[in-house]
Structure formats: C-alpha cells, structure tokens
Design an enzyme around this catalytic site. Sequence first.
Site, PDB file in Angstrom:
ATOM      1  N   ASP A   9       0.916  -0.906   0.312  1.00  0.00           N
ATOM      2  CA  ASP A   9      -0.050   0.198   0.216  1.00  0.00           C
ATOM      3  C   ASP A   9       0.601   1.419  -0.216  1.00  0.00           C
ATOM      4  O   ASP A   9       2.272   1.061   0.007  1.00  0.00           O
ATOM      5  CB  ASP A   9      -0.929  -0.016   1.262  1.00  0.00           C
ATOM      6  CG  ASP A   9      -1.720   1.151   1.484  1.00  0.00           C
ATOM      7  OD1 ASP A   9      -2.397   1.573   0.391  1.00  0.00           O
ATOM      8  OD2 ASP A   9      -2.106   1.815   1.672  1.00  0.00           O
ATOM      9  N   GLY A  42      -2.900   8.891  -4.068  1.00  0.00           N
ATOM     10  CA  GLY A  42      -4.155   9.808  -5.086  1.00  0.00           C
ATOM     11  C   GLY A  42      -3.822  10.642  -6.000  1.00  0.00           C
ATOM     12  O   GLY A  42      -4.347  11.967  -6.600  1.00  0.00           O
ATOM     13  N   SER A  75      -6.049   3.407  -5.385  1.00  0.00           N
ATOM     14  CA  SER A  75      -5.274   3.945  -7.028  1.00  0.00           C
ATOM     15  C   SER A  75      -4.201   3.234  -7.745  1.00  0.00           C
ATOM     16  O   SER A  75      -4.461   3.424  -8.715  1.00  0.00           O
ATOM     17  CB  SER A  75      -4.705   5.292  -5.775  1.00  0.00           C
ATOM     18  OG  SER A  75      -5.764   5.653  -5.185  1.00  0.00           O
ATOM     19  N   GLU A 151      -3.916   8.226   8.507  1.00  0.00           N
ATOM     20  CA  GLU A 151      -2.468   7.854   8.903  1.00  0.00           C
ATOM     21  C   GLU A 151      -1.828   8.666  10.232  1.00  0.00           C
ATOM     22  O   GLU A 151      -1.402   7.765  11.401  1.00  0.00           O
ATOM     23  CB  GLU A 151      -1.740   8.360   8.264  1.00  0.00           C
ATOM     24  CG  GLU A 151      -1.621   8.088   6.351  1.00  0.00           C
ATOM     25  CD  GLU A 151      -0.410   6.670   6.570  1.00  0.00           C
ATOM     26  OE1 GLU A 151       0.903   6.964   6.987  1.00  0.00           O
ATOM     27  OE2 GLU A 151      -0.776   5.363   5.916  1.00  0.00           O
ATOM     28  N   HIS A 185      -7.325   2.751   3.622  1.00  0.00           N
ATOM     29  CA  HIS A 185      -7.196   3.368   4.961  1.00  0.00           C
ATOM     30  C   HIS A 185      -8.459   4.314   4.791  1.00  0.00           C
ATOM     31  O   HIS A 185      -8.614   4.780   6.657  1.00  0.00           O
ATOM     32  CB  HIS A 185      -6.658   5.057   4.126  1.00  0.00           C
ATOM     33  CG  HIS A 185      -5.347   5.257   4.141  1.00  0.00           C
ATOM     34  ND1 HIS A 185      -4.650   4.637   2.602  1.00  0.00           N
ATOM     35  CD2 HIS A 185      -4.065   5.485   4.932  1.00  0.00           C
ATOM     36  CE1 HIS A 185      -3.012   4.985   3.031  1.00  0.00           C
ATOM     37  NE2 HIS A 185      -3.009   5.665   3.988  1.00  0.00           N
TER      38      HIS A 185
END
Length: 268
Positions: A9, A42, A75, A151, A185
């Site tokens: 990721d 993104g 993405s 995050e 996320h």
Amino acid sequence: MSGSILIFDSGIGGLSILAEIRKVLPGHDCCYLFDNARLPYGELEESELIQGSVSLICEYALQVKAAIVVVACNSASTLILPILRQRLTIPVVGVVPAIKPAAKISKLRHIGLLATPGTIRRAYTQELIQAFAEDCQVDLFGSSELVMLAEAKLAGETVDMAKLNCLLAPIQDSALDTIVLGCTHFPILATEIQQVLGRGITLLDSGQAVADRVMFLLKDLEVIKGAGHTDANYRAVYTSASITEGLRERLVEEGFNTIEPHSPTCLR
C-alpha cells in the site's frame, strides 16, 4: 518468509486489508510493504505511481519469496494489476471499490463512492459504475485529506472531528443511503465516518472480499499455514527515511516483529 503474503500500500491503509486476511489466515507469514515516502498515491501522476510501485512490489516479491501479492490500494490497483500479472508468476490480488454490492443493497438506488482523487478519475471506476450500478445514482467524492487523517489516527493522534465533518459535508448534504469506502485507509476511520454521517447510511468496503480471494488462491497453491503455526513472521517495510514512534508502536501492537526501512541492496 518463503510462501508469505506480500501486502502493498501507499501507507498504512492496507492494515485494514491485513486485518481481514488475518481473520481467515491467522498463522500465515506476511510482509507489509508501504510506500509512505510518496504518500498519498491519489495525488501522484499515473506514470510515477506505476513505475515506483511496480518496481517495489517485484523487488520484495523476490526477496520474501512471496506466494501471493495483494495490492491493498485502490489508486494503485486501478493502474498496475495488468503490469504486475505480466511481470510476476504468482497470483496478484487487487482492491476495487465495492460498487457492485453497494448497488445491490441500496434501497434508494442512490449510492456514493468516497475515494482518493486518483481513484475517482480512473476510467476503471467509471467502468465499474456502468457495469454494476447503471440503475443507481452514483455520487463521487474525492479526498486525499482523509488518507492523512487515517495515517495520523494509526500513529496515535486524535482524529480531528471538526475537519472530518467539513470533509464529509457534501455527503451529508446528499440523499444517498450507501457509501463505498474506496480507499483502504478509510475503514480505519469507519467509526468516525459513521458518527458524522449517522446510522442511516451504510458503509461498505472490499476487505472481506479480498481476504476470501487470498484464502481461495493460497488453498489452490497448497501453501497455507494454519492457525496452529505459532511462529508466524510479520515484517513491515517502509520507504521513508523514518516513521514516527507512534506508528512504530502501533505496528508492534499489530504483531510486526520486524519493522525496517526499504533497503534495495539488502536481499534477505
């Protein structure tokens, strides 16, 4: 880590996919590779995203002798899956927005896709909508700021609910009843997102479907390590120069016994 699951990721969003994989494959070795130096994906140009991520994934698939690769990033999945499947001889599983199940359950025939700007722009996303939600109104909501909120949450910071309210305001103003969390996320923020949007809106993601697919493919390869495998190895690799102490502590809590920076010259 021969026969391990390699999960990739842009950041720690893929831990939401790993959590689902661990439910069905609790004893299997995993290498979690996250390209946080280039976060958020993104916002990247397509050529930059493709070149960097394909190179990293192929390198670590070789290093850990992976049995399967999971691209736990919407993405990236919308761009690199065909390339990886040409380059690698092992199965590659991607993550795609859960448009199909959302269209099936929406009573109002009005759904939304909450994803990164990159995923929103992809032709692949439009193809999913046309194929599986043609009879629905589908609203698209793009945000990279939600990635950074997720995050921060996993690094131990308190979620800024005022900012989250602001980011989700366009959804609150719509009349939809189902939201697809089209970035790995976003399930990390599912509790907070539900709090803002209310119980009248159903949240869907692809985590369980990905885990089921991984289990099916590993069974087919006959390389599954069962729940009785007590010395499962969990290794996390990041591409930035360093990570915060809060994130390191969270990775330890998640069971990672090795946490290290990307080292392209060090083959293990």
